[in-house]
Design an enzyme around this catalytic site. Structure first.
Site, short mmCIF file in Angstrom:
data_model
loop_
_atom_site.label_atom_id
_atom_site.label_comp_id
_atom_site.label_asym_id
_atom_site.label_seq_id
_atom_site.Cartn_x
_atom_site.Cartn_y
_atom_site.Cartn_z
N HIS A 230 0.81 -1.21 0.00
CA HIS A 230 0.00 0.00 0.00
C HIS A 230 0.85 1.27 0.00
CE1 HIS A 230 -3.25 2.67 -0.08
NE2 HIS A 230 -2.62 3.35 0.84
N HIS A 381 -8.99 0.91 -11.87
CA HIS A 381 -8.69 1.91 -10.83
C HIS A 381 -7.23 2.36 -10.90
CE1 HIS A 381 -8.14 3.81 -6.96
NE2 HIS A 381 -7.21 2.92 -6.67
N PHE A 382 -6.30 1.40 -10.95
CA PHE A 382 -4.92 1.88 -10.81
C PHE A 382 -4.32 2.38 -12.13
CE2 PHE A 382 -4.04 -2.85 -10.45
CZ PHE A 382 -3.45 -3.00 -11.69
N HIS A 383 -5.01 2.15 -13.25
CA HIS A 383 -4.54 2.86 -14.44
C HIS A 383 -4.92 4.34 -14.37
CE1 HIS A 383 -3.69 -1.14 -16.18
NE2 HIS A 383 -2.75 -0.47 -16.81
N ARG A 444 -9.54 -10.18 -13.81
CA ARG A 444 -8.28 -9.62 -14.26
C ARG A 444 -7.26 -10.77 -14.36
NH1 ARG A 444 -5.35 -7.10 -8.87
NH2 ARG A 444 -3.72 -6.61 -10.37
N ARG A 445 -6.06 -10.46 -14.83
CA ARG A 445 -4.94 -11.39 -14.82
C ARG A 445 -5.26 -12.72 -15.48
NH1 ARG A 445 -2.26 -10.59 -8.77
NH2 ARG A 445 -0.91 -8.90 -9.42
C1 HEM Z 1 0.65 1.59 -22.83
C2 HEM Z 1 -0.29 1.72 -21.97
C3 HEM Z 1 -0.88 0.60 -21.14
C4 HEM Z 1 -1.68 -0.43 -21.54
C5 HEM Z 1 -2.18 -0.71 -22.95
C6 HEM Z 1 -1.97 -1.22 -20.37
C7 HEM Z 1 -2.79 -2.33 -20.34
C8 HEM Z 1 -3.00 -3.15 -19.26
C9 HEM Z 1 -3.96 -4.22 -19.19
C10 HEM Z 1 -4.91 -4.64 -20.29
C11 HEM Z 1 -3.84 -4.80 -17.96
C12 HEM Z 1 -4.67 -5.94 -17.41
C13 HEM Z 1 -4.14 -7.27 -17.72
C14 HEM Z 1 -4.87 -8.37 -16.98
O1 HEM Z 1 -5.21 -8.22 -15.80
O2 HEM Z 1 -5.10 -9.42 -17.60
C15 HEM Z 1 -2.81 -4.08 -17.25
C16 HEM Z 1 -2.37 -4.39 -15.98
C17 HEM Z 1 -1.51 -3.60 -15.27
N1 HEM Z 1 -0.99 -2.38 -15.65
FE1 HEM Z 1 -1.15 -1.51 -17.46
N2 HEM Z 1 -1.34 -0.66 -19.30
C18 HEM Z 1 -0.68 0.47 -19.73
C19 HEM Z 1 0.06 1.33 -18.95
C20 HEM Z 1 0.33 1.15 -17.61
C21 HEM Z 1 1.06 2.07 -16.80
C22 HEM Z 1 1.63 3.41 -17.27
C23 HEM Z 1 1.16 1.50 -15.57
C24 HEM Z 1 1.83 2.02 -14.33
C25 HEM Z 1 2.69 2.97 -14.28
C26 HEM Z 1 0.50 0.22 -15.63
C27 HEM Z 1 0.43 -0.68 -14.58
C28 HEM Z 1 -0.21 -1.90 -14.63
C29 HEM Z 1 -0.21 -2.86 -13.55
C30 HEM Z 1 0.51 -2.72 -12.21
C31 HEM Z 1 -1.00 -3.94 -13.96
C32 HEM Z 1 -1.34 -5.18 -13.16
C33 HEM Z 1 -0.36 -6.26 -13.36
C34 HEM Z 1 -0.77 -7.48 -12.59
O3 HEM Z 1 -1.96 -7.81 -12.56
O4 HEM Z 1 0.12 -8.10 -11.99
N3 HEM Z 1 0.01 0.05 -16.88
N4 HEM Z 1 -2.33 -3.07 -18.07
CU LIG Z 2 -3.91 0.18 -0.80
#
Ligand code: HEM
Ligand SMILES: [Cu+2]
Length: 584
Positions: A230, A381-383, A444-445
């Site tokens: 957190h 939320h976190f995006h 997710r995931r």
């Molecule tokens: C190019 C732009 C981005 C795209 C297209 C994108 C797309 C995605 C998608 C579709 C997921 C979900 C995948 C799933 O749960 O199956 C994801 C997860 C995530 N994204 Fe992004 N994202 C982008 C940028 C970012 C940025 C800038 C951050 C943080 C600085 C970020 C952090 C994360 C994190 C932490 C997860 C979760 C990973 C996990 O579940 O372990 N993303 N993203």
């Molecule tokens: Cu938290």
């Protein structure tokens, strides 16, 4: 009058800051690549990797973005902020390069163990996601790299504290300059928060992956992870806040509204960030409801510093706009410098952060959390938070900061403006659809969110339409990232120019209006530690007495399937056990 640029005054420091930013942007490039890959994969629009590799992709996306991109940018900004606001070079630039080197070495090792997961012939992988708790297990080098990286960040903090001690000796009666105050309080929070992950990795995960101990207590490693997991979200946010409080008012044309309020906010984050991690574990069995309820109440208090920030930052912008001739109840908004990409990027980032506050409230509420937990709502939320409030602020901040640490004019302001707007639009589409998918229960995931023979019910629209929103939004984000990186690279090719220096004006209500006690960092650290002990001593004690430091023994996969096999028809049960053996 032209100001001397930071790079002219502090050439050595500027070099480290540029190196930190470049490390950060490299991670952004990798992370964005995996981002678009998985966005298109899970919406079934384009599949260039096998679904089997999805966890590798997701781990790379998560780790590169939320560990390397954010933290490398942070150390760059914090070095700039400390040196600038104390008005003195670092005490020993070799020490500064030392921590930069450790951080780079550590993250390279960790990153490679993740990427080697794609190479079948080498037996190294780390498909543990950025929340790397048990029972998922990575190659020992993954954890070892993280340890080196975190030690690097500790030394970075030590570097800034050292500067401050030296400054304090020469200025015994002055207030801590605001930016340095922000850096120091954030680092104190970081030292407290990282104790959790240091224990998790050094005492449990690393020995376990090395085979020194056979088992771990998954709930214990999860709890220690979230102890850190957190507050790390505030570690991402604080450099963005630093830019909102100290740079945004200036580029709006005005001054920070209140220095004392800014200090209060950072102290509140130091106090309140850590004792709330259990709010990520509402659905974890083995933690009593009462502890979860306390975490929920503490979490709600965190709204206070966020609302104070919204107030102070908007008030500062309004003041700036009125300085620029803006009038009327809302008419001043038009007087803001919307053509300046640094301004527009930060303003849009702040706007998205407000939306994120709403979905965050939902996450924080124990009973509503049950509904959205582990669905697409959570990435939605976190995006908005780290993916936009933080990321877009860093991009916008780069447009303002890079000329000063390099002496070069930004390559293209119109492209920069287009870039920040594209990010905003792309994220509005992607994150909105993610939230809605979450409400429909889409997980997710997973590479295959559609289960055969199962339809997700929608009230209006369709899942296909939401997927399309995610794919289009993700693509816009990817294009935006490419524009950002291209602009920076082309800027690096520009010749050195004069007149890129900028100063930051003092706050309207200055540090002398802040009660002296705010600067008593030892006091706040002491209270923060007491709060952490209050929040965590009993839950941790009960987790350890229940299941032991190293868990109850046994392995996750076979145990589950053997259990299940008793419930299945005879033949099927046997094949389940055989499958379990094969996986083992
Ligand atoms: C190019 C732009 C981005 C795209 C297209 C994108 C797309 C995605 C998608 C579709 C997921 C979900 C995948 C799933 O749960 O199956 C994801 C997860 C995530 N994204 Fe992004 N994202 C982008 C940028 C970012 C940025 C800038 C951050 C943080 C600085 C970020 C952090 C994360 C994190 C932490 C997860 C979760 C990973 C996990 O579940 O372990 N993303 N993203
Ligand atoms: Cu938290």
């Amino acid at each position: 009058m032209t100001e001397t640029a930071f790079v002219d005054e502090y050439p050595e420091e500027s070099r480290v800051i540029r190196a930190a930013f470049l490390g950060s942007f490299l991670a952004l490039a990798l992370g964005a690549f995996f981002g678009i890959v998985q966005a298109l994969h899970r919406t079934d629009i384009l599949r260039i990797f096998s679904s089997v590799d999805y966890y590798t992709i997701l781990t790379a996306h998560g780790v590169f973005l939320v560990i390397s991109f954010t933290i490398f940018f942070l150390v760059g900004v914090f070095t700039w902020a400390t040196v600038r606001s104390l008005g003195r070079p670092v005490e020993d630039i070799r020490f500064t390069w030392l921590w930069y080197g450790l951080m780079s070495l550590g993250i390279t090792i960790t990153g490679l163990t993740i990427l080697l997961g794609f190479v079948g012939s080498i037996d190294i992988s780390a498909d543990v996601l950025f929340t790397f708790y048990a029972p998922l297990q990575a190659h020992p080098l993954f954890y070892a790299g993280l340890v080196v990286f975190i030690i690097g960040t500790w030394l970075a903090g030590a570097d800034w504290f050292r500067s401050w001690f030296a400054w304090r000796k020469e200025n015994p009666d002055e207030r801590i300059p605001l930016q340095t105050f922000m850096v120091l309080t954030t680092m104190l929070m970081w030292y407290i928060a990282t104790t959790g992950i240091a224990v998790a990795v050094l005492a449990f995960l690393l020995p376990w992956s090395l085979g020194i101990v056979d088992t771990v207590n998954p709930l214990l490693t999860r709890t220690l992870f979230w102890f850190f997991g957190h507050p790390i979200v505030y570690f991402w946010l604080m450099p963005a806040y630093l830019l909102w409080y100290t740079v945004l008012p200036k580029i709006s044309g005005g001054r920070l509204f209140s220095d004392p309020l800014a200090r209060v906010v950072f102290v509140l984050f130091l106090l309140l960030s850590t004792p709330v991690g259990i709010h990520h574990q509402y659905l974890d069995p083995g933690i009593a409801e009462g502890f979860k309820f306390i975490a929920m109440t503490n979490t709600m208090f965190l709204l206070l510093p966020s609302l104070l920030t919204a107030f102070t930052v908007v008030a500062s912008m309004e003041y700036g706009a009125r300085q620029r001739g803006g009038t009327g109840l809302f008419g001043w908004l038009r007087a803001l410098p919307w053509r300046d990409p640094a301004f527009t990027g930060m303003a849009l980032a702040g706007l998205m952060f407000a939306a994120a506050g709403f979905s965050g409230m939902i996450n924080a509420g124990m009973n509503i959390n049950y509904l959205v937990h582990n669905t697409m709502w959570v990435p939605g939320h976190f995006h908005l938070t780290v993916g936009t409030a933080v990321t877009l602020t860093f991009m916008a901040g780069t447009y303002w900061l890079w000329p000063q640490i390099s002496g070069k004019q930004l390559y293209s302001r119109p492209i920069a403006l287009l870039q920040v707007v594209l990010w905003f639009v792309g994220m509005a589409l992607m994150a909105n659809a993610m939230h809605v998918q979450g409400l429909l229960g889409i997980p997710r995931r997973t590479a295959e969110p559609q289960y055969a023979g199962f339809e997700f019910e929608t009230v209006f629209g369709s899942v296909a339409e939401l997927n399309l929103q995610i794919a289009i939004g993700g693509t816009l984000l990817f294009v935006s990232t490419v524009l950002f990186l291209g602009n920076v690279v082309l800027t690096m090719g520009n010749p050195r120019a004069d007149g890129v220096g900028e100063t930051l004006p003092p706050a309207l209500s200055g540090p002398d209006d802040a009660p002296q006690v705010l600067d008593n960092l030892a006091l706040w650290t002491g209270i923060a530690i007491v709060l952490v002990v209050l929040a965590y001593a009993l839950p941790l004690a009960s987790i350890v007495t229940d299941r032991g430091l190293f868990g109850l023994g046994g392995r996750a996969f076979p145990v589950l399937l053997e259990l299940g096999s008793g419930l299945l028809p005879a033949g099927l049960g046997d094949s389940a056990v055989a499958l379990a053996e094969a996986i083992r």
